[in-house]
Structures are given as C-alpha cells and as structure tokens.
Design an enzyme around this catalytic site. Structure first.
Site, PDB file in Angstrom:
ATOM      1  N   SER A   1       0.812  -1.219   0.000  1.00 49.50           N
ATOM      2  CA  SER A   1       0.000   0.000   0.000  1.00 49.50           C
ATOM      3  C   SER A   1       0.839   1.259   0.000  1.00 49.50           C
ATOM      4  CB  SER A   1      -0.893   0.007   1.253  1.00 49.50           C
ATOM      5  OG  SER A   1      -1.516   1.260   1.402  1.00 49.50           O
TER       6      SER A   1
ATOM      7  N   TYR B 239      -2.181   0.151   9.985  1.00 53.27           N
ATOM      8  CA  TYR B 239      -2.451  -0.485   8.686  1.00 53.27           C
ATOM      9  C   TYR B 239      -1.203  -0.392   7.801  1.00 53.27           C
ATOM     10  CZ  TYR B 239      -3.880  -0.853   3.826  1.00 53.27           C
ATOM     11  OH  TYR B 239      -3.933  -1.194   2.496  1.00 53.27           O
TER      12      TYR B 239
ATOM     13  N   LYS C 201       1.646  -3.357   6.396  1.00 52.28           N
ATOM     14  CA  LYS C 201       1.990  -3.561   4.981  1.00 52.28           C
ATOM     15  C   LYS C 201       3.508  -3.466   4.779  1.00 52.28           C
ATOM     16  CE  LYS C 201      -1.964  -4.364   3.099  1.00 52.28           C
ATOM     17  NZ  LYS C 201      -2.236  -5.692   2.511  1.00 52.28           N
TER      18      LYS C 201
HETATM   19  C1  WQD Z   1      -8.735  10.244   0.009  1.00 54.50           C
HETATM   20  C2  WQD Z   1      -8.816  11.754   0.202  1.00 54.50           C
HETATM   21  C3  WQD Z   1      -9.344  12.408   2.445  1.00 54.50           C
HETATM   22  C4  WQD Z   1     -13.430  10.872   2.506  1.00 54.50           C
HETATM   23  C5  WQD Z   1      -5.973   5.332   1.180  1.00 54.50           C
HETATM   24  C6  WQD Z   1      -6.053   4.070   2.011  1.00 54.50           C
HETATM   25  C7  WQD Z   1      -5.888   2.908   1.140  1.00 54.50           C
HETATM   26  C8  WQD Z   1      -4.636   3.018   0.317  1.00 54.50           C
HETATM   27  C9  WQD Z   1      -4.566   4.347  -0.384  1.00 54.50           C
HETATM   28  C10 WQD Z   1      -4.413   0.749  -0.383  1.00 54.50           C
HETATM   29  C11 WQD Z   1      -8.164  12.208   1.511  1.00 54.50           C
HETATM   30  C12 WQD Z   1     -10.443  12.828   1.482  1.00 54.50           C
HETATM   31  C13 WQD Z   1     -12.127  11.199   2.149  1.00 54.50           C
HETATM   32  C14 WQD Z   1     -14.398  11.917   2.632  1.00 54.50           C
HETATM   33  C15 WQD Z   1     -12.738  13.519   2.052  1.00 54.50           C
HETATM   34  N1  WQD Z   1      -4.656   2.048  -0.686  1.00 54.50           N
HETATM   35  N2  WQD Z   1     -11.798  12.490   1.928  1.00 54.50           N
HETATM   36  N3  WQD Z   1     -14.010  13.190   2.398  1.00 54.50           N
HETATM   37  O1  WQD Z   1      -6.681   8.566   2.918  1.00 54.50           O
HETATM   38  O2  WQD Z   1      -5.721   8.445   0.550  1.00 54.50           O
HETATM   39  O3  WQD Z   1      -5.940   6.413   2.051  1.00 54.50           O
HETATM   40  O4  WQD Z   1      -4.744   5.363   0.511  1.00 54.50           O
HETATM   41  O5  WQD Z   1      -4.034   0.333   0.648  1.00 54.50           O
HETATM   42  O6  WQD Z   1      -7.032   2.804   0.304  1.00 54.50           O
HETATM   43  O7  WQD Z   1      -5.040   4.120   2.951  1.00 54.50           O
HETATM   44  O8  WQD Z   1      -7.942   7.451   0.994  1.00 54.50           O
HETATM   45  O9  WQD Z   1     -10.288   7.629   0.268  1.00 54.50           O
HETATM   46  O10 WQD Z   1      -9.767   7.800   2.752  1.00 54.50           O
HETATM   47  O11 WQD Z   1      -9.160   9.671   1.240  1.00 54.50           O
HETATM   48  O12 WQD Z   1     -12.429  14.692   1.864  1.00 54.50           O
HETATM   49  O13 WQD Z   1     -15.608  11.683   2.951  1.00 54.50           O
HETATM   50  O14 WQD Z   1     -10.194  12.115   0.298  1.00 54.50           O
HETATM   51  O15 WQD Z   1      -9.107  13.427   3.403  1.00 54.50           O
HETATM   52  O16 WQD Z   1      -7.557  13.456   1.292  1.00 54.50           O
HETATM   53  P1  WQD Z   1      -6.529   7.830   1.636  1.00 54.50           P
HETATM   54  P2  WQD Z   1      -9.375   8.087   1.346  1.00 54.50           P
END
Ligand code: WQD
Length: 320
Positions: free
Chosen positions: A117, A141, A145
């Site tokens: 990840s 998490y 990984k």
């Molecule tokens: C993305 C952006 C939030 C929800 C993921 C996971 C995991 C990894 C890749 C595999 C962030 C913003 C979110 C909402 C928002 N892949 N957001 N409103 O945090 O990049 O993490 O990275 O393991 O899938 O770790 O993904 O989808 O939670 O957030 O503004 O209701 O969207 O702040 O900037 P993230 P995410």
C-alpha cells in the site's frame, strides 16, 4: 494455477476475473468477513489465514492443486480502524501472511505477489513518491503492509521465496457492474453513499497548499490494478529477479474537489460539498512515481478519473 487469498473481495475478485480472462486457473481462500462468494466462479475455500490451523490446511490445499504462484490480498485495510484496533491488524494482517509463508515454505511454493500500500509511505515530503523513499507509515495499517514487505524479503533470503510487492495507491472504479466496492471506506464510495442517503459529501479540509486547497491523490482504476498483478506474475517468471517493490498508480494526481466534480457528472446530482476541518494523518499530496513499474514490468495506467467514477457509480447504482 494461482492461489489468491482475499479473492472474494472488491479488489480480489477483479484480480481473479482478470487472471481467468488471461487463461489462468484460480483457487481462492477467503474468510468472507467482507468478501462475497457471488463475486467469483472459481473454487473458494473459506479460511481465516490468521487461525493456527491454517498452515496445515493451506499446505494440504497447495499439495492438492500444484499452484505456480500466490497472490496475497487478504488483509484488514481500514486506516481509521487500524488505529482503534492495532492488535487485530497485526494479528490478522501479519499473522495471516506468516501462516501463508509457513505453508508455502513447507510445500516449496516460491512465487508471491503481495498486496502492499501507499500507506507504507506515511506523510512523505514529496508530491510524487518513489519506492526507495524512506517509508514511515503513520498508522498500524501502513505498518503491517511495510512489515509484510520485510517478511517477504526475509523469506527470500532464508529459503528462496520470490516476492513482488505492489504498493496500491487510491484504487476505485468497477470492471463489472456486480463488483462494486461495498466497503464504504474511501472517498468515492463514501460520497456515493452520502448522495444515495440524500446527504452532502464532505471535504476534509480545503486549506491545503494545493491548487484548489483540497488533498490530492493518485486514483487508479481497479481494472488497471488487476492487470498489474498479472504483470507481476510474469515478472516473477524471470530468473533474474527475486524481490522487488512497485508503486501501482497513474503518476497523476486528482484533488478531492476534482473527484467530487466527476461525481456530480456521473450521478447527475448537483450538490455543494460540506467543508470540514482537516482529517488527521492526511498528506496534502500523495501520488506515485510510476517509473519503476513502467521500466521493469512494462506496465502503466492512464489517468482516467471520469471512467473510474462513472464505472464505480454504474456498479453502485446497479446494486439496488
Ligand atoms: C482520500 C482523500 C481524504 C473521505 C488510502 C487508504 C488505502 C490506500 C490508499 C491501499 C483524503 C479525502 C475522504 C471523505 C474527504 N490504498 N476524503 N471526504 O486517505 O488516501 O488512504 O490510501 O491500501 O485505500 O489508505 O484514501 O479515500 O480515505 O481519502 O475529503 O468523505 O479524500 O481526506 O484526502 P486515503 P481516502
């Protein structure tokens, strides 16, 4: 013949279908905690990898099917939950991988693609991060990984395991309408769920030093991700490679506001997102440097946010 752990999951089922379309036979092992049997048509064994008896059960399965390789996707993957329940994440993610490796070692199965990840990077101080970056995960998490990658490397030194780690960036979309991401744990499915409930999608912070103030991520289509696993299997066939790590992304960033604009287009629902304070642990900008996977595996994914969002929405809408 491929053994896929977690193959009944949202990502796993895409990998199974892509592998079968490429002519591979698959057997899936899954604890069905979030996986759905109806997503796949290959044989499936319900098994909790982290349970003590899984080593003997896996070894028996491996002797029965003469697998050429293993794709290990089974893991808990919710960042927030991992902070609340670190013990469960270490037990399940690392215990499961440890048991899998014990079984592989016992039967002499030496080819592994490991689902890692971008969370291994933590809060990098660069916008486009390469695999040699000094990983400092900021949640259990991401730690499981990174340690999982170390485990594969150590097994390679101890008994000749050949492992490829794939560091997934932000995976979304659907390759088939019946394979929607049903875990409402990431931006796109969370926004869909809000709209379906007549609520407003939320933006965690619009005061970041980015073009529009919202966080930027590298969104990769789950079909492209599935294809990267097949490229990794081919790579493991080469006799000059035993251990490597690759980012799986597009090398292009999209902001939260840009994603929400695509969601307006795909759903036809107009809305003004509600801006909330920043979410702890969010790097402003996290995108993949994808030069290594392109050079070594000949794999690349074109950025296509519209297709990611529209395919995801089509799958969610057809799930009713
Ligand atoms: C993305 C952006 C939030 C929800 C993921 C996971 C995991 C990894 C890749 C595999 C962030 C913003 C979110 C909402 C928002 N892949 N957001 N409103 O945090 O990049 O993490 O990275 O393991 O899938 O770790 O993904 O989808 O939670 O957030 O503004 O209701 O969207 O702040 O900037 P993230 P995410």
């Amino acid at each position: 013949m491929i053994l896929l752990t977690g193959g009944a999951g949202y990502i796993g089922s895409h990998v199974v279908r892509a592998a079968e379309a490429a002519g591979h036979s698959c057997v899936v092992v899954d604890n069905l905690s979030t996986g759905l049997v109806k997503r796949i048509s290959c044989p499936i064994v319900e098994l909790e990898l982290a349970s003590p008896d899984s080593v003997s059960l896996l070894a028996r399965l491996m002797r029965e099917h003469k697998f050429d390789s293993v794709i290990h996707l089974a893991a808990r993957k919710q960042v927030g939950e991992s902070v609340q329940k670190p013990e469960e994440y270490f037990l399940e993610n690392l215990g499961g991988l440890g048991n899998l490796l014990l079984a592989m070692r016992e039967v002499g199965l030496k080819s592994l693609v490991f689902s890692s990840s971008a969370a291994t990077y933590g809060m990098p101080d660069v916008d486009f991060v390469g695999e040699d970056f000094n990983c400092k995960p900021i949640n259990p998490y991401g730690e499981t990984k990174l340690i999982g990658e170390w485990l594969g490397r150590a097994a390679g030194k101890a008994w000749g395991l050949r492992a490829v780690n794939l560091r997934y960036f932000n995976v979304a979309g659907a390759g088939w309408d019946d394979l929607a991401d049903t875990a409402v744990a990431n931006l796109i499915p969370i926004a869909f769920a809000a709209l379906k409930a007549g609520e407003t999608p939320k933006v965690f912070g619009d005061d970041y030093a980015t073009a529009d103030g919202s966080c930027v991520r590298d969104y990769v289509h789950v079909l492209d991700l599935a294809d990267a696993h097949l490229a990794a299997l081919d790579y493991l066939e080469r006799d000059d490679r035993n251990f490597d790590t690759f980012n799986v992304g597009t090398g292009t960033g999209s902001s939260v506001f840009e994603v929400l604009a695509e969601i307006r287009t795909a759903t036809g629902i107009d809305f003004e997102p509600e801006v909330l304070p920043r979410r702890a642990g969010d790097p402003p900008y996290l995108c993949a440097d994808v030069s290594r996977i392109k050079n070594e595996l000949g794999w690349s994914a074109s950025p296509d946010l519209a297709s990611i969002v529209s395919s995801a929405w089509k799958a969610v809408a057809s799930a009713n």
